[in-house]
Design a protein around this motif. Structure first.
Motif, PDB file in Angstrom:
ATOM      1  N   SER A   5      17.126 -17.625  11.379  1.00 36.48           N
ATOM      2  CA  SER A   5      15.276 -18.135  11.562  1.00 36.48           C
ATOM      3  C   SER A   5      13.950 -17.505  11.064  1.00 36.48           C
ATOM      4  O   SER A   5      13.719 -18.176   9.974  1.00 36.48           O
ATOM      5  N   ALA A   6      14.314 -16.045  11.422  1.00 37.53           N
ATOM      6  CA  ALA A   6      12.734 -15.390  10.811  1.00 37.53           C
ATOM      7  C   ALA A   6      13.041 -15.284   8.875  1.00 37.53           C
ATOM      8  O   ALA A   6      12.718 -16.077   8.348  1.00 37.53           O
ATOM      9  N   LEU A   7      14.509 -14.712   8.856  1.00 34.52           N
ATOM     10  CA  LEU A   7      14.368 -14.768   7.500  1.00 34.52           C
ATOM     11  C   LEU A   7      14.653 -15.796   6.318  1.00 34.52           C
ATOM     12  O   LEU A   7      14.356 -16.470   5.207  1.00 34.52           O
ATOM     13  N   LEU A   8      14.688 -17.235   7.522  1.00 35.37           N
ATOM     14  CA  LEU A   8      14.768 -18.378   6.492  1.00 35.37           C
ATOM     15  C   LEU A   8      13.999 -19.180   6.907  1.00 35.37           C
ATOM     16  O   LEU A   8      13.499 -20.005   6.102  1.00 35.37           O
ATOM     17  N   MET A  44       6.659  -5.249  17.889  1.00 34.99           N
ATOM     18  CA  MET A  44       6.606  -6.159  17.398  1.00 34.99           C
ATOM     19  C   MET A  44       6.129  -5.010  16.105  1.00 34.99           C
ATOM     20  O   MET A  44       5.872  -4.739  16.185  1.00 34.99           O
ATOM     21  N   ILE A  45       6.675  -5.675  15.001  1.00 34.72           N
ATOM     22  CA  ILE A  45       5.919  -5.170  14.050  1.00 34.72           C
ATOM     23  C   ILE A  45       4.665  -5.546  13.978  1.00 34.72           C
ATOM     24  O   ILE A  45       4.839  -6.767  13.038  1.00 34.72           O
ATOM     25  N   GLN A  46       3.959  -4.758  13.460  1.00 31.29           N
ATOM     26  CA  GLN A  46       2.776  -5.140  13.112  1.00 31.29           C
ATOM     27  C   GLN A  46       2.150  -6.194  11.675  1.00 31.29           C
ATOM     28  O   GLN A  46       1.752  -6.782  11.922  1.00 31.29           O
ATOM     29  N   SER A  47       2.597  -5.957  10.789  1.00 28.85           N
ATOM     30  CA  SER A  47       2.463  -5.697   9.300  1.00 28.85           C
ATOM     31  C   SER A  47       3.778  -6.614   8.766  1.00 28.85           C
ATOM     32  O   SER A  47       4.060  -6.730   7.258  1.00 28.85           O
ATOM     33  N   CYS A  48       4.493  -7.711   9.797  1.00 26.17           N
ATOM     34  CA  CYS A  48       5.569  -8.028   9.434  1.00 26.17           C
ATOM     35  C   CYS A  48       5.662  -9.811   8.799  1.00 26.17           C
ATOM     36  O   CYS A  48       4.225 -10.211   7.760  1.00 26.17           O
ATOM     37  N   THR A  49       6.092  -9.377   7.903  1.00 28.38           N
ATOM     38  CA  THR A  49       6.369 -11.049   6.961  1.00 28.38           C
ATOM     39  C   THR A  49       6.892 -12.030   7.385  1.00 28.38           C
ATOM     40  O   THR A  49       7.040 -13.035   7.199  1.00 28.38           O
ATOM     41  N   ALA A  50       7.741 -12.023   8.872  1.00 30.88           N
ATOM     42  CA  ALA A  50       8.455 -13.170   9.361  1.00 30.88           C
ATOM     43  C   ALA A  50       8.527 -12.554  10.564  1.00 30.88           C
ATOM     44  O   ALA A  50       8.827 -11.722  10.825  1.00 30.88           O
ATOM     45  N   CYS A  51       8.687 -14.313  11.391  1.00 30.33           N
ATOM     46  CA  CYS A  51       8.897 -14.332  12.848  1.00 30.33           C
ATOM     47  C   CYS A  51       9.051 -14.729  13.541  1.00 30.33           C
ATOM     48  O   CYS A  51       9.352 -15.814  12.573  1.00 30.33           O
ATOM     49  N   VAL A  63      18.085  -9.126   2.483  1.00 30.09           N
ATOM     50  CA  VAL A  63      18.017 -10.268   3.037  1.00 30.09           C
ATOM     51  C   VAL A  63      19.366 -10.749   2.858  1.00 30.09           C
ATOM     52  O   VAL A  63      20.076 -10.982   4.454  1.00 30.09           O
ATOM     53  N   VAL A  64      20.050 -11.051   2.028  1.00 29.38           N
ATOM     54  CA  VAL A  64      21.383 -11.456   1.743  1.00 29.38           C
ATOM     55  C   VAL A  64      22.692 -11.043   2.786  1.00 29.38           C
ATOM     56  O   VAL A  64      22.998 -11.436   2.956  1.00 29.38           O
ATOM     57  N   ASP A  65      22.947  -9.550   2.566  1.00 30.85           N
ATOM     58  CA  ASP A  65      23.677  -8.360   3.625  1.00 30.85           C
ATOM     59  C   ASP A  65      23.389  -9.038   5.050  1.00 30.85           C
ATOM     60  O   ASP A  65      24.404  -9.061   5.417  1.00 30.85           O
ATOM     61  N   ALA A  66      22.053  -8.655   5.122  1.00 34.16           N
ATOM     62  CA  ALA A  66      21.911  -9.140   6.350  1.00 34.16           C
ATOM     63  C   ALA A  66      21.994 -11.076   6.923  1.00 34.16           C
ATOM     64  O   ALA A  66      23.135 -10.687   8.569  1.00 34.16           O
ATOM     65  N   LEU A  67      21.802 -11.598   6.139  1.00 32.34           N
ATOM     66  CA  LEU A  67      22.257 -12.783   6.242  1.00 32.34           C
ATOM     67  C   LEU A  67      23.659 -12.800   6.886  1.00 32.34           C
ATOM     68  O   LEU A  67      24.588 -13.802   7.328  1.00 32.34           O
ATOM     69  N   GLU A  68      24.395 -12.057   6.051  1.00 32.38           N
ATOM     70  CA  GLU A  68      25.981 -12.190   6.137  1.00 32.38           C
ATOM     71  C   GLU A  68      26.714 -11.577   7.283  1.00 32.38           C
ATOM     72  O   GLU A  68      27.439 -11.647   7.417  1.00 32.38           O
ATOM     73  N   ASP A  69      26.324 -10.520   6.964  1.00 29.55           N
ATOM     74  CA  ASP A  69      26.392  -9.500   8.961  1.00 29.55           C
ATOM     75  C   ASP A  69      26.180 -10.755  10.610  1.00 29.55           C
ATOM     76  O   ASP A  69      27.226 -10.747  11.082  1.00 29.55           O
ATOM     77  N   ILE A  70      25.388 -11.477   9.860  1.00 26.16           N
ATOM     78  CA  ILE A  70      24.897 -12.419  11.220  1.00 26.16           C
ATOM     79  C   ILE A  70      25.655 -13.809  11.197  1.00 26.16           C
ATOM     80  O   ILE A  70      26.418 -14.095  12.685  1.00 26.16           O
ATOM     81  N   ARG A  71      26.760 -13.798  10.225  1.00 24.54           N
ATOM     82  CA  ARG A  71      27.771 -15.045   9.339  1.00 24.54           C
ATOM     83  C   ARG A  71      29.209 -14.706  10.181  1.00 24.54           C
ATOM     84  O   ARG A  71      29.583 -14.523  11.151  1.00 24.54           O
ATOM     85  N   LEU A  72      29.385 -13.114  10.740  1.00 25.30           N
ATOM     86  CA  LEU A  72      30.649 -11.843  10.472  1.00 25.30           C
ATOM     87  C   LEU A  72      30.561 -12.569  12.087  1.00 25.30           C
ATOM     88  O   LEU A  72      31.514 -12.294  12.520  1.00 25.30           O
ATOM     89  N   LEU A  73      28.831 -11.922  12.689  1.00 26.08           N
ATOM     90  CA  LEU A  73      29.079 -11.458  13.823  1.00 26.08           C
ATOM     91  C   LEU A  73      29.504 -13.122  15.070  1.00 26.08           C
ATOM     92  O   LEU A  73      29.886 -12.641  15.693  1.00 26.08           O
ATOM     93  N   CYS A  74      28.664 -13.967  14.176  1.00 22.41           N
ATOM     94  CA  CYS A  74      29.069 -14.996  14.895  1.00 22.41           C
ATOM     95  C   CYS A  74      30.170 -15.986  14.678  1.00 22.41           C
ATOM     96  O   CYS A  74      30.541 -16.357  16.203  1.00 22.41           O
ATOM     97  N   ASN A  75      30.967 -15.249  13.455  1.00 22.27           N
ATOM     98  CA  ASN A  75      32.054 -15.769  13.851  1.00 22.27           C
ATOM     99  C   ASN A  75      33.282 -15.568  14.576  1.00 22.27           C
ATOM    100  O   ASN A  75      33.907 -15.651  15.170  1.00 22.27           O
ATOM    101  N   MET A  76      32.766 -13.835  14.272  1.00 24.75           N
ATOM    102  CA  MET A  76      33.452 -13.054  15.631  1.00 24.75           C
ATOM    103  C   MET A  76      33.674 -13.340  17.320  1.00 24.75           C
ATOM    104  O   MET A  76      35.061 -13.488  17.696  1.00 24.75           O
TER     105      MET A  76
END
Ligand code: ZN
Length: 153
Positions: free
Chosen positions: A139-142, A24-31, A83-96
């Protein structure tokens, strides 16, 4: 089994055995919490975001080898990214994973190490194991607060 399949399998096995960023990230800004009831995979993803960049990410939970290896690969992939690039990775992976069409070489090249998850395409029941961590990160990012379930979307 060809050379690529062997390479892909060894990446999955390695990430399952020694998951990266398994904390766990102790100082997390989102989870966010995620659940795949079909397999019983549970995951919590925590991220620390500064100026739109994922400066740290961790995951905890329990689940099958695929869910764990996929989440581990994901943390390595998106750490240090915008964050925007990570969201793009999520889309790429799930589409693949969910597209009917076999991923092209350029798509696999683009995915780098996470292309190792392409083998999961052959095992339909396991695709949700592989996408769980990614949907949970999304979900965490959004900033979605309800638990992510692979069965509610
Ligand atoms: Zn699973």
């Amino acid at each position: 089994m060809d050379g690529f399949e062997e390479l892909y399998q060894s990446i999955i096995l390695d990430h399952n055995k020694r998951p990266r960023n398994f904390r766990m990230i102790q100082s997390c800004t989102a989870c966010a919490d995620g659940l795949n009831p079909l397999c019983g995979d549970e995951i919590t993803v925590s991220v620390s975001i500064q100026d739109g960049v994922i400066v740290d990410i961790g995951f905890t939970g329990q689940g099958c080898a695929i869910s764990k290896a996929s989440a581990s690969l994901m943390t390595v992939r998106v750490k240090g990214k915008k964050v925007v690039d990570a969201l793009e990775d999520i889309r790429l992976l799930c589409n693949m994973l969910t597209d009917e069409a076999t991923p092209s070489d350029s798509v696999l090249e683009n995915l780098g190490d996470i292309a190792a998850l392409s083998g999961v395409r052959q095992f339909h029941a396991r695709i949700k194991c592989a996408t769980l961590g990614w949907h949970t990160l999304e979900s965490a990012l959004l900033g979605r607060s309800e638990r992510t379930s692979t069965e509610s979307a």
